[in-house]
Write a protein that holds these residues in place. Structure first.
Motif, PDB file in Angstrom:
ATOM      1  N   CYS A  25      11.362  24.354 -11.685  1.00 18.08           N
ATOM      2  CA  CYS A  25      10.675  24.195 -10.407  1.00 18.08           C
ATOM      3  C   CYS A  25      10.504  25.610  -9.868  1.00 18.08           C
ATOM      4  N   GLU A  27       9.748  28.273  -7.278  1.00 17.96           N
ATOM      5  CA  GLU A  27       9.711  28.428  -5.830  1.00 17.96           C
ATOM      6  C   GLU A  27       8.474  29.236  -5.435  1.00 17.96           C
ATOM      7  N   PRO A  28       7.692  28.719  -4.484  1.00 20.69           N
ATOM      8  CA  PRO A  28       6.483  29.440  -4.089  1.00 20.69           C
ATOM      9  C   PRO A  28       6.817  30.692  -3.276  1.00 20.69           C
ATOM     10  N   GLU A  49      -5.065  31.099   1.315  1.00 18.35           N
ATOM     11  CA  GLU A  49      -3.756  31.504   0.781  1.00 18.35           C
ATOM     12  C   GLU A  49      -2.632  30.651   1.377  1.00 18.35           C
ATOM     13  N   THR A  52      -2.833  27.049   0.078  1.00 12.87           N
ATOM     14  CA  THR A  52      -2.305  27.032  -1.286  1.00 12.87           C
ATOM     15  C   THR A  52      -0.778  27.095  -1.269  1.00 12.87           C
ATOM     16  N   TYR A  53      -0.241  27.932  -0.392  1.00 13.63           N
ATOM     17  CA  TYR A  53       1.213  28.048  -0.278  1.00 13.63           C
ATOM     18  C   TYR A  53       1.836  26.708   0.114  1.00 13.63           C
ATOM     19  N   THR A  55       0.661  23.718  -0.297  1.00 12.74           N
ATOM     20  CA  THR A  55       0.538  22.798  -1.435  1.00 12.74           C
ATOM     21  C   THR A  55       1.615  23.105  -2.469  1.00 12.74           C
ATOM     22  N   ASP A  56       1.844  24.395  -2.737  1.00 10.90           N
ATOM     23  CA  ASP A  56       2.883  24.803  -3.684  1.00 10.90           C
ATOM     24  C   ASP A  56       4.271  24.416  -3.193  1.00 10.90           C
ATOM     25  N   GLU A  58       4.999  21.827  -1.289  1.00  7.78           N
ATOM     26  CA  GLU A  58       5.117  20.389  -1.498  1.00  7.78           C
ATOM     27  C   GLU A  58       5.406  20.066  -2.967  1.00  7.78           C
ATOM     28  N   ASP A  59       4.691  20.732  -3.875  1.00  9.03           N
ATOM     29  CA  ASP A  59       4.935  20.528  -5.308  1.00  9.03           C
ATOM     30  C   ASP A  59       6.360  20.933  -5.687  1.00  9.03           C
ATOM     31  N   PHE A  60       6.833  22.048  -5.128  1.00 10.35           N
ATOM     32  CA  PHE A  60       8.184  22.538  -5.409  1.00 10.35           C
ATOM     33  C   PHE A  60       9.232  21.536  -4.939  1.00 10.35           C
ATOM     34  N   CYS A  63       9.265  18.527  -7.123  1.00 16.60           N
ATOM     35  CA  CYS A  63       9.905  18.859  -8.395  1.00 16.60           C
ATOM     36  C   CYS A  63      11.425  18.819  -8.256  1.00 16.60           C
TER      37      CYS A  63
END
Length: 123
Positions: A25, A27-28, A49, A52-53, A55-56, A58-60, A63
């Motif tokens: 996972c 980390e953003p 930017e 995108t951060y 979204t990253d 949330e994905d992190f 995960c």
């Protein structure tokens, strides 16, 4: 014989890549507004930017939740296997009160709490 070694290699490659993907996972990195402005980013690019951060992030977090759920399930399965082994394997009189290494099986019942209790002191 060659076919078997190729098949084993393919299984190992598939397992290792799946295991690696499940445990990584990333980390953003939080965007730095001052840096982005100094680098000449337009206001629209800066907003992109940050979007995108988020979204990253949330994905992190998703995960991490997936990995935690998988590890919790594996630990629960291992705890049940260990409990079953302690009950089914023959024990001598010494191991009923504790073994030479000081280990005594827990009498704490397994619960579905979402927490893993490794000793009674954790409760």
């Amino acid at each position: 014989m060659r076919f078997i070694s190729v098949a084993i290699s393919l299984v190992l490659i598939a397992c290792s890549s799946a295991c690696l993907a499940a445990a990584t996972c990333l980390e953003p990195v939080r965007p730095d507004r001052a840096f982005l402005e100094d680098a000449g980013f337009s206001p629209a690019e800066i907003r992109t930017e940050y979007r995108t951060y988020f979204t990253d992030v949330e994905d992190f977090l998703n995960c991490l939740n997936d990995v935690a759920a998988r590890v919790r399930t594996e630990a629960r399965t291992a705890a049940y296997d260990f409990d079953r082994a302690l009950k089914e394997l023959p024990q001598d009189r010494q191991s009923l009160s504790g073994s030479e290494d000081g280990f005594a099986p827990s009498t704490v019942p397994l619960q579905e709490t979402g927490r893993l209790f490794l000793s009674q002191e954790d409760r």
